[in-house]
Motif scaffolding. Structure first.
Motif, PDB file in Angstrom:
ATOM      1  N   TYR A   1      34.624  34.724  35.015  1.00  0.00           N
ATOM      2  CA  TYR A   1      34.038  34.155  33.804  1.00  0.00           C
ATOM      3  C   TYR A   1      32.727  34.863  33.510  1.00  0.00           C
TER       4      TYR A   1
ATOM      5  N   SER B   1      37.079  35.069  29.987  1.00  0.00           N
ATOM      6  CA  SER B   1      37.566  34.262  31.109  1.00  0.00           C
ATOM      7  C   SER B   1      38.581  35.032  31.948  1.00  0.00           C
TER       8      SER B   1
ATOM      9  N   THR C   1      32.090  35.434  25.279  1.00  0.00           N
ATOM     10  CA  THR C   1      32.554  35.005  26.597  1.00  0.00           C
ATOM     11  C   THR C   1      33.890  35.670  26.926  1.00  0.00           C
TER      12      THR C   1
END
Length: 71
Positions: free
Chosen positions: A41, A55, A53
């Motif tokens: 992450y 993941s 972001t």
């Protein structure tokens, strides 16, 4: 991982820094980056821009709904 203070890409290493691979993050003025302990992450901030972001170890990136600003 270490962010560039100029326009650049984001690179990750899965072998303690012996080799580095460019992620799919676009060429931006990346200002800061954070990672969980596994490296799965990631969160990165563009200077004067948005928060992104990942993941999946940096394979894909998504811009969050956070307002673009000087973080």
């Amino acid at each position: 991982m270490f962010p560039s203070l100029s326009t650049s890409y984001i690179y990750t290493s899965s072998n303690y820094g012996n080799t580095w691979s460019q992620t799919s993050a676009s060429n931006q003025n990346w200002y800061s980056i954070a990672s969980d302990s596994s490296g799965q992450y990631l969160a990165a901030v563009v200077y004067g821009g948005g928060i992104y972001t990942s993941s999946n170890y940096g394979s894909t990136w998504s811009q969050t709904s956070a307002q673009e600003m000087f973080w």
